[in-house]
Motif scaffolding. Sequence first.
Motif, PDB file in Angstrom:
ATOM      1  N   TYR A  86      50.930  38.337  19.969  1.00 33.82           N
ATOM      2  CA  TYR A  86      50.883  36.898  19.682  1.00 33.82           C
ATOM      3  C   TYR A  86      50.832  36.095  20.975  1.00 33.82           C
ATOM      4  CZ  TYR A  86      52.478  32.253  18.376  1.00 33.82           C
ATOM      5  OH  TYR A  86      52.593  30.900  18.228  1.00 33.82           O
ATOM      6  N   LYS A  87      49.886  35.185  21.055  1.00 33.87           N
ATOM      7  CA  LYS A  87      49.774  34.298  22.201  1.00 33.87           C
ATOM      8  C   LYS A  87      49.775  32.853  21.698  1.00 33.87           C
ATOM      9  CE  LYS A  87      46.910  33.123  26.180  1.00 33.87           C
ATOM     10  NZ  LYS A  87      45.648  33.424  26.924  1.00 33.87           N
ATOM     11  N   PRO A  88      50.809  32.097  22.011  1.00 38.73           N
ATOM     12  CA  PRO A  88      50.882  30.725  21.493  1.00 38.73           C
ATOM     13  C   PRO A  88      49.769  29.836  22.030  1.00 38.73           C
ATOM     14  CG  PRO A  88      52.556  31.091  23.174  1.00 38.73           C
ATOM     15  CD  PRO A  88      51.932  32.431  22.887  1.00 38.73           C
ATOM     16  N   ALA A  89      49.296  28.939  21.189  1.00 35.29           N
ATOM     17  CA  ALA A  89      48.256  27.997  21.601  1.00 35.29           C
ATOM     18  C   ALA A  89      48.854  26.942  22.521  1.00 35.29           C
ATOM     19  CB  ALA A  89      47.636  27.334  20.375  1.00 35.29           C
ATOM     20  N   SER A  90      48.025  26.371  23.335  1.00 33.27           N
ATOM     21  CA  SER A  90      48.476  25.335  24.262  1.00 33.27           C
ATOM     22  C   SER A  90      48.859  24.067  23.504  1.00 33.27           C
ATOM     23  CB  SER A  90      47.370  25.015  25.268  1.00 33.27           C
ATOM     24  OG  SER A  90      47.735  23.912  26.077  1.00 33.27           O
ATOM     25  N   ARG A  91      49.919  23.416  23.954  1.00 31.50           N
ATOM     26  CA  ARG A  91      50.340  22.157  23.347  1.00 31.50           C
ATOM     27  C   ARG A  91      49.493  20.992  23.838  1.00 31.50           C
ATOM     28  NH1 ARG A  91      55.782  22.710  21.495  1.00 31.50           N
ATOM     29  NH2 ARG A  91      56.102  20.473  21.731  1.00 31.50           N
ATOM     30  N   ILE A  92      48.777  21.196  24.929  1.00 32.28           N
ATOM     31  CA  ILE A  92      47.910  20.167  25.496  1.00 32.28           C
ATOM     32  C   ILE A  92      46.480  20.412  25.027  1.00 32.28           C
ATOM     33  CG2 ILE A  92      47.121  19.028  27.585  1.00 32.28           C
ATOM     34  CD1 ILE A  92      50.118  18.793  27.073  1.00 32.28           C
ATOM     35  N   THR A  93      45.904  19.477  24.285  1.00 33.00           N
ATOM     36  CA  THR A  93      44.564  19.631  23.743  1.00 33.00           C
ATOM     37  C   THR A  93      43.535  18.960  24.647  1.00 33.00           C
ATOM     38  OG1 THR A  93      44.663  17.574  22.462  1.00 33.00           O
ATOM     39  CG2 THR A  93      45.563  19.582  21.434  1.00 33.00           C
ATOM     40  N   GLU A  94      42.258  19.174  24.314  1.00 31.16           N
ATOM     41  CA  GLU A  94      41.178  18.538  25.066  1.00 31.16           C
ATOM     42  C   GLU A  94      41.252  17.021  24.921  1.00 31.16           C
ATOM     43  OE1 GLU A  94      39.116  19.956  27.144  1.00 31.16           O
ATOM     44  OE2 GLU A  94      40.099  21.876  26.755  1.00 31.16           O
ATOM     45  N   ALA A  95      41.707  16.545  23.754  1.00 26.29           N
ATOM     46  CA  ALA A  95      41.856  15.099  23.547  1.00 26.29           C
ATOM     47  C   ALA A  95      42.941  14.525  24.449  1.00 26.29           C
ATOM     48  CB  ALA A  95      42.185  14.813  22.081  1.00 26.29           C
ATOM     49  N   ASP A  96      43.987  15.302  24.703  1.00 23.32           N
ATOM     50  CA  ASP A  96      45.046  14.873  25.623  1.00 23.32           C
ATOM     51  C   ASP A  96      44.496  14.767  27.042  1.00 23.32           C
ATOM     52  OD1 ASP A  96      47.281  14.614  23.870  1.00 23.32           O
ATOM     53  OD2 ASP A  96      47.401  16.789  23.763  1.00 23.32           O
ATOM     54  N   LYS A  97      43.729  15.767  27.441  1.00 29.37           N
ATOM     55  CA  LYS A  97      43.199  15.786  28.810  1.00 29.37           C
ATOM     56  C   LYS A  97      42.229  14.628  29.041  1.00 29.37           C
ATOM     57  CE  LYS A  97      43.553  20.834  29.099  1.00 29.37           C
ATOM     58  NZ  LYS A  97      42.799  22.115  29.208  1.00 29.37           N
ATOM     59  N   ALA A  98      41.448  14.290  27.992  1.00 30.79           N
ATOM     60  CA  ALA A  98      40.468  13.212  28.121  1.00 30.79           C
ATOM     61  C   ALA A  98      41.057  11.853  27.749  1.00 30.79           C
ATOM     62  CB  ALA A  98      39.260  13.502  27.242  1.00 30.79           C
ATOM     63  N   ASN A  99      42.335  11.840  27.327  1.00 30.05           N
ATOM     64  CA  ASN A  99      42.983  10.610  26.863  1.00 30.05           C
ATOM     65  C   ASN A  99      42.146   9.931  25.776  1.00 30.05           C
ATOM     66  OD1 ASN A  99      45.081   8.708  26.821  1.00 30.05           O
ATOM     67  ND2 ASN A  99      44.036   7.365  28.258  1.00 30.05           N
ATOM     68  N   ASP A 100      41.660  10.744  24.845  1.00 32.11           N
ATOM     69  CA  ASP A 100      40.828  10.257  23.748  1.00 32.11           C
ATOM     70  C   ASP A 100      41.724   9.742  22.626  1.00 32.11           C
ATOM     71  OD1 ASP A 100      38.959   9.716  21.847  1.00 32.11           O
ATOM     72  OD2 ASP A 100      38.312  11.790  21.536  1.00 32.11           O
ATOM     73  N   LYS A 101      41.950   8.439  22.594  1.00 28.95           N
ATOM     74  CA  LYS A 101      42.841   7.846  21.606  1.00 28.95           C
ATOM     75  C   LYS A 101      42.197   7.686  20.230  1.00 28.95           C
ATOM     76  CE  LYS A 101      45.786   5.398  24.897  1.00 28.95           C
ATOM     77  NZ  LYS A 101      46.372   4.100  25.299  1.00 28.95           N
ATOM     78  N   ARG A 102      40.915   7.973  20.122  1.00 24.86           N
ATOM     79  CA  ARG A 102      40.257   7.938  18.818  1.00 24.86           C
ATOM     80  C   ARG A 102      40.431   9.267  18.072  1.00 24.86           C
ATOM     81  NH1 ARG A 102      35.951   4.100  18.027  1.00 24.86           N
ATOM     82  NH2 ARG A 102      34.848   5.704  16.846  1.00 24.86           N
ATOM     83  N   SER A 103      41.024  10.241  18.733  1.00 22.15           N
ATOM     84  CA  SER A 103      41.188  11.562  18.138  1.00 22.15           C
ATOM     85  C   SER A 103      42.595  11.750  17.588  1.00 22.15           C
ATOM     86  CB  SER A 103      40.899  12.647  19.194  1.00 22.15           C
ATOM     87  OG  SER A 103      41.198  13.931  18.682  1.00 22.15           O
ATOM     88  N   LEU A 104      42.659  12.434  16.451  1.00 21.11           N
ATOM     89  CA  LEU A 104      43.957  12.796  15.881  1.00 21.11           C
ATOM     90  C   LEU A 104      44.487  14.090  16.481  1.00 21.11           C
ATOM     91  CD1 LEU A 104      43.542  11.881  12.105  1.00 21.11           C
ATOM     92  CD2 LEU A 104      45.382  11.125  13.601  1.00 21.11           C
ATOM     93  N   GLN A 105      43.691  14.720  17.338  1.00 19.80           N
ATOM     94  CA  GLN A 105      44.102  15.977  17.969  1.00 19.80           C
ATOM     95  C   GLN A 105      44.751  15.710  19.323  1.00 19.80           C
ATOM     96  OE1 GLN A 105      43.904  18.637  16.051  1.00 19.80           O
ATOM     97  NE2 GLN A 105      42.959  17.296  14.533  1.00 19.80           N
ATOM     98  N   ARG A 106      45.574  14.710  19.423  1.00 21.27           N
ATOM     99  CA  ARG A 106      46.292  14.393  20.653  1.00 21.27           C
ATOM    100  C   ARG A 106      47.771  14.178  20.324  1.00 21.27           C
ATOM    101  NH1 ARG A 106      47.356   8.705  21.441  1.00 21.27           N
ATOM    102  NH2 ARG A 106      47.558   9.170  23.664  1.00 21.27           N
ATOM    103  N   ALA A 107      48.614  14.304  21.373  1.00 20.57           N
ATOM    104  CA  ALA A 107      50.059  14.107  21.181  1.00 20.57           C
ATOM    105  C   ALA A 107      50.540  14.828  19.925  1.00 20.57           C
ATOM    106  CB  ALA A 107      50.368  12.612  21.102  1.00 20.57           C
ATOM    107  N   LEU A 108      50.295  16.129  19.867  1.00 25.67           N
ATOM    108  CA  LEU A 108      50.589  16.896  18.659  1.00 25.67           C
ATOM    109  C   LEU A 108      52.069  16.927  18.303  1.00 25.67           C
ATOM    110  CD1 LEU A 108      48.179  19.950  19.117  1.00 25.67           C
ATOM    111  CD2 LEU A 108      47.774  17.801  17.899  1.00 25.67           C
TER     112      LEU A 108
END
Length: 232
Positions: A86-108
């Motif tokens: 088992y390898k846990p997924a990263s808590r930081i998504t691509e939306a977090d890195k790009a600061n894409d506030k239109r995405s629901l895939q941020r600040a999980l």
Amino acid sequence: MQRRCTTPLMHSLRSFSTTTSSTTTNKIVASVLFERLPVVIPKIDPVIYAFQEFSFRWKQQYRRVYPDEFYKKYEARGKGDYQIHYKPASRITEADKANDKRSLQRALDRRLYLLLHGTSYDSSDGKPVWHLPEKVYDNEETLRKCAESALQSVLGDLTHTYFVGNAPMGHIAVQAADKADPLKQKFFFKSQVISANLINVSGCDDYVWVTKDELLEYFPDQAEYLKQMIIS
């Protein structure tokens, strides 16, 4: 089966709407706090982690001692053909890195709230502003029905949403841009995202999904009230 909200508050709202229907300045506004719940468990506070570590070590002093044969059998489990790496997924998504506030895939690990950019009942001279989904009460059966209409106007339908309760979660009197106008009575309702992948926002110039701290920055005049109303 949902019960209709027939509290004294609703009776007073209907009475208020009836007495002010002939004017355009007195308004009751239903505003929706539309939130996406956390997707992952928030990180543990260092103080809490330290206490849990201490508690575990303390209990280890009094743990039951098992024979060596038991440990050998336990260690042998999971070493066959069905062992899973088992390898846990990263808590930081691509939306977090790009600061894409239109995405629901941020600040999980945080709650996110929907803000719209466009003309609003708080707009000055019709200029677009950031605001929550909202609608002026127009003799709907209940104030919650008014709130549902406000959210439906930007989502298209409410299939993948859930309204929490029939009563407002908060109320605030908002001063209009024109100081000569009476206060607007704004009632807040909470609704939640059920399926993030099926939420499509439209009917506005722009939109963002923001955390509580970010949301307060958009409403400096109402920040103190919103900070107390939104518990997250």
